[in-house]
Every structure is written in C-alpha cells, then in structure tokens.
Design an enzyme around this catalytic site. Structure first.
Site, PDB file in Angstrom:
ATOM      1  N   GLU A  27      -8.007  -0.622  14.396  1.00 63.68           N
ATOM      2  CA  GLU A  27      -8.462  -1.686  13.495  1.00 63.68           C
ATOM      3  C   GLU A  27      -7.418  -2.790  13.266  1.00 63.68           C
ATOM      4  OE1 GLU A  27      -9.663  -0.167   9.662  1.00 63.68           O
ATOM      5  OE2 GLU A  27      -9.345  -2.120   8.715  1.00 63.68           O
ATOM      6  N   ARG A  55       0.832  -1.210   0.000  1.00 55.49           N
ATOM      7  CA  ARG A  55       0.000   0.000   0.000  1.00 55.49           C
ATOM      8  C   ARG A  55       0.863   1.255   0.000  1.00 55.49           C
ATOM      9  NH1 ARG A  55      -4.976  -1.887   4.037  1.00 55.49           N
ATOM     10  NH2 ARG A  55      -5.353  -3.814   2.883  1.00 55.49           N
ATOM     11  N   ARG A  77       1.550   1.186  10.487  1.00 51.90           N
ATOM     12  CA  ARG A  77       1.107   1.485   9.117  1.00 51.90           C
ATOM     13  C   ARG A  77       2.324   1.445   8.210  1.00 51.90           C
ATOM     14  NH1 ARG A  77      -3.443   3.907   7.315  1.00 51.90           N
ATOM     15  NH2 ARG A  77      -4.067   4.482   9.416  1.00 51.90           N
ATOM     16  N   SER A 116     -11.248  -6.333   9.187  1.00 50.26           N
ATOM     17  CA  SER A 116     -12.338  -5.627   8.558  1.00 50.26           C
ATOM     18  C   SER A 116     -13.054  -6.633   7.674  1.00 50.26           C
ATOM     19  CB  SER A 116     -11.763  -4.496   7.716  1.00 50.26           C
ATOM     20  OG  SER A 116     -12.806  -3.764   7.117  1.00 50.26           O
ATOM     21  N   ARG A 121       0.013  -5.958  12.235  1.00 47.90           N
ATOM     22  CA  ARG A 121      -0.706  -5.335  13.346  1.00 47.90           C
ATOM     23  C   ARG A 121      -1.011  -6.327  14.464  1.00 47.90           C
ATOM     24  NH1 ARG A 121      -4.876  -0.696  11.053  1.00 47.90           N
ATOM     25  NH2 ARG A 121      -3.226   0.492  10.021  1.00 47.90           N
TER      26      ARG A 121
END
Length: 420
Positions: free
Chosen positions: A345, A258, A273, A348, A385
């Site tokens: 988070e 990403r 991140r 998801s 994460r």
RNA sequence: GGAGAGGUGGCCGAGUGGUCGAAGGCGCUCGCCUGCUAAGCGAGUAGGGGGUUUACGCCUCCUCGAGGGUUCGAAUCCCUCUCUCUCCGCCA
C-alpha cells in the site's frame, strides 16, 4: 457515527453491514434501549413543561400565595430532576454503544474480512527487471548515504530514519509535484496542525477505539495526528456550509505520527513502517449524492500522481471486514516494491459518507434544510513509502537511480549517482 | 510565564434572578412600491433532541464558550475548565 433512524426503521440494513464486517451485536437490545431512553426523556420533558408553566404564574404572585405556589411546584421540580438524570444516564449508555458501530458498508465494497480478500481492480506499469532491481532501499541508502537508520535508532529508537542529501531534495520535489498536480483541480493547499484535541480524533472516528495507535501529550491534553485527515476534517466542524461552495477540496501537508503498536516484527526493515513520516493528503467535503463520484475522482488523482512517477502499481477494492470504522468503501493503490517482491500500500482513499460529518456536525444548506455533508479522504503522496518505491523501482544496474521526468524541474539532478 | 479585558443568533450589539431563545442594528430571503443597478414599506430569518402527522404542519424540551452548582425559576449569582484580545516577559 451512523444515523439512529437506521436502527429504528431498517435494522436489517444495519445487521447486514455488521455481518459483512464480521461484527456481532445484539441489535434488538440496542433498539429497546433506544426506545426506553426516548420514553424517559419524553416524560421528563412533560414535567419540565409543567414546572415552567408554574414558574410563569409564580412570577406574578406575592407573599403567602407565592410561597404556597413555590412549595407546590417544588415537588414537580424534584421529579423533573430525577427523570432528567435517568434520561441522561440512558442516553449515555446508548451513546457509548452507538459510537462503536462502524459506518454502513457500501454495497460495492469487496466481500471478505482480511487484507487478502481485497479485489484487484487494475494493474498498471511494468515491473523492473529483477536482475537489475536487486537492492532494496536499505542497501541503496547505505551505498548512497542518503538514508541513516542506525543513527536514528541511536537517537530515537526503532522505526525512525534520517533522510539525507538527494533523498531530501526528492521529498520536497514530491511535495511540489503533488501541489502542482492537484491545485488545478481546485484543491486548496493547507499546512495543518499536527497536534489536535481529542475531539478531532473522536470526530474522525479514531476515538474511541484507536487510542493505543495515537501519541498523546497528557500534560497538554493534545494528540499527535497519524494523518492530516484528522485536522482537515475537523477544520469545518460545527459549521453550516453554503451549498454553492461545495465540493470543497483541500490538499494538506503534514508530518504523521503513528505508534504502530501491535506491529512488532512486521515490516522491520528500513523505513517502510515508521513512527514519523510526511504525507500529502487530499480531502473533500461534498453533497451526499456526489460522494461516489468524488471517491472515483480521488482515486483517479492518485493514479495520475503514481503514473507520473512511473511506479508500477495495482488498485484494490478493500474488503468490508478490513475497512476502518469510518469508511464505507476504500480503494488502496499498492505499488510494486522490488525489495519485497510484492505490491504494498502507498495510498488509500475512503468514502466516509456522513460518518465523520455527523460527529463533527458539518452540514450544508440545501433546499430541504440543513443536511450533513459527505467527507472523503485520499493519500496524495505518502512521502516515505513513495521514496522507497521510487529508488527501488528506478535503480539501475550500476546502483544509480534515475529521477522521473516530472520531477526534473524541482531538483538539480536527473539521476542520483553513487558517491565516488 | 505575569497582569488585565472579554466570549450572546450569519455579523454587530443590548440584556445583572422571573412571561428572554433573547431588544435594536446590519446582512440575507420573499412581497409591495418606485422609470431607472439606489432609497422606502411590510413580513420572515439560529441549531439540536423528542412527540404527533401520508404530508404541509402542530406540540414540547435543550442550547446565550464548555461543564458543574445555588434556586420553584439562571444569559443573568457561585465554582472549574476553555478560547480570544491587550500589555509585559520569553521566543523561531
């Protein structure tokens, strides 16, 4: 992409959905364009039919008669060509606007436009004693030497990390744990391609719109996926599935890439991140009537996985305005991160109904003919994460880290001790 | 990277400018027949768009890897792209 008949038959439903997402759009103008393009298409087809009919008799004729017939129909052919071009142009113009419309929001999705508007559904587990869980993953990484961000920056720039030693063991333990947990439910493990064509990203709803979030390799016209959802969804593109085989369930493993453009200054500490991480993703193709319960099922599997690792978390119903374009409804699991002193988070799961299947042309044979399937995705384990959540929540006063029971059979240690 | 061969309906496979969305076979579905899980006979069997209909349906257009082009007319001719296979090279 949503069904065009919504525009024609129930524009109010479309209007409500867009309004809940905070999007304004001239629906009437779109409807008019839709009508016009159909009108033009229809008259073009009439000309074409005439031309074809004439062609049949031409095939029978000879000599002068033939020449005369040809010159007569040439005019029709010319008219058809022009009408077709106009119809194509109108279609393209309509399509360009239509693909930008996000999926219809599920009535049970939470109201609101922002991340903060998400509605908390449940809370599980006990947060660790703040007096014990005092170090965040970066500190723990330095103490233990299992995380090296500085060298990663030297080699690759910001938002990268080297995982070392016991953290690597834990990563592969998590992978094993996820597969062992999910396979009994009928999830077929898949290692997916991470380089895909633009069509796969278009089909899953990332294009057009998220181009700046995706790494591209222009020399080969390929893109790096940000999630294996893309490769898993597109796997059955252009197929008509046998209804008896549904639901199909896959658990995919892939590295995810990403660009994180537009997140400067956000989550800059550690590997929360990053541009590259590994993720295990659940994906299901099911009949339309089964998708709501499938969505709950995926959420249940996510909770099962988190609970097994003893990580405290909460579940939220994401607000309509915060949904991705393909999702009708979305649940996030947010784990407690002692280092940030808040829930963030870690999974998801989205019900994308027929939004992706319409673009990817994934149908199944039913009594009523061929129908679009529904597709759903859900994170099983986002390794990076989850590793942070593990080490931060399970750290002990002395800096050692307890390994959850369920992982013991996959690693040769039940506690990560500080190096001497 | 070099050389060659190919992409046609669920599968196999014909088809080199005209009534072809497409012979034939296999598979599948339905019916018939047959005293034995088979064989035989008949029918049906691609996807998508548009129009019309309460509906069953009917009409029509598009699609023979994708996109362009030539032509009154293209699965068939031309161009570009793409994928697959074989051989050589390289390679985890």
């Amino acid at each position: 992409m949503i069904d065009v008949s919504i525009l024609r038959n129930s524009p109010d439903v479309l209007a409500t959905s867009l309004q809940r997402r905070g999007i304004s759009l001239d629906i009437e103008a779109l409807a008019e364009l839709d009508q016009k393009r159909r009108r033009v298409r229809s008259s073009a087809e009439d000309l074409r039919a005439e031309q074809k009919e004439a062609g049949k008799s031409i095939a029978q004729l000879e000599g002068d008669e033939k020449a005369a017939a040809i010159s007569r129909v040439a005019e029709v052919a010319e008219g058809y060509k022009n009408a077709l071009a106009e119809a194509d142009e109108l279609d393209a113009r309509f399509e360009a606007q239509w693909v930008l419309i996000p999926n219809l929001v599920d009535p049970t999705a939470a109201d609101g436009l922002e991340e903060e508007d998400a509605v908390e559904l449940t809370r599980w587990g006990r947060q660790p004693d703040p007096a014990v869980a005092v170090r965040d993953h970066v500190e723990l990484g330095e103490m233990h030497g299992f995380l090296d961000i500085e060298r990663a920056a030297k080699v690759s720039g910001s938002r990268f990390g080297y995982l070392l030693g016991p953290l690597v063991r834990l990563e592969f333990a998590l992978v094993q744990y996820a597969l062992d947990t999910l396979e009994p439910y009928g999830f077929v493990p898949v290692v997916t391609p991470v380089l895909v064509r633009s069509n796969a990203l278009y089909g899953t709803g990332f294009f057009p719109g998220d181009e700046d979030q995706v790494y591209s390799l222009p020399a080969d016209d390929l893109y790096l996926v940000g999630t294996s959802e893309v490769s898993l969804a597109a796997m059955h593109g252009d197929e008509i599935l046998d209804g008896d085989t549904l639901p199909l369930r896959y658990v995919g493993f892939s590295t995810c890439f990403r660009r994180e453009s537009g997140t400067y200054g956000k989550d800059t500490r550690g590997i929360f991140r990053v541009h590259q991480f590994d993720k295990i993703e659940m994906f299901s193709f099911c009949k339309p009537e089964d998708s709501p319960q499938t969505h709950d099922f995926l959420l249940a599997r996510e909770e099962e996985l988190v609970q097994g690792l003893e990580i405290p978390y909460r579940v939220v119903n994401v607000a309509a305005g915060d949904l991705g374009s393909s999702a009708a409804k979305k649940y996030d699991i947010e784990a407690w991160f002692p280092g940030q002193n808040r829930y963030r988070e870690i999974t998801s799961t989205s019900n994308t109904t027929d939004y992706q299947s319409r673009r990817l042309k994934i149908r199944y044979k039913s009594d009523k003919g061929n129908e679009l399937v529904h597709t759903l995705n859900g994170t099983a384990i986002a390794v990076g994460r989850w590793l942070i959540a593990l080490v931060e929540n399970l750290q002990q006063a002395d800096g050692s880290i307890v390994v959850p029971e369920v992982l013991h059979k996959y690693v040769n240690f039940d506690r990560i001790e500080l190096p001497a």
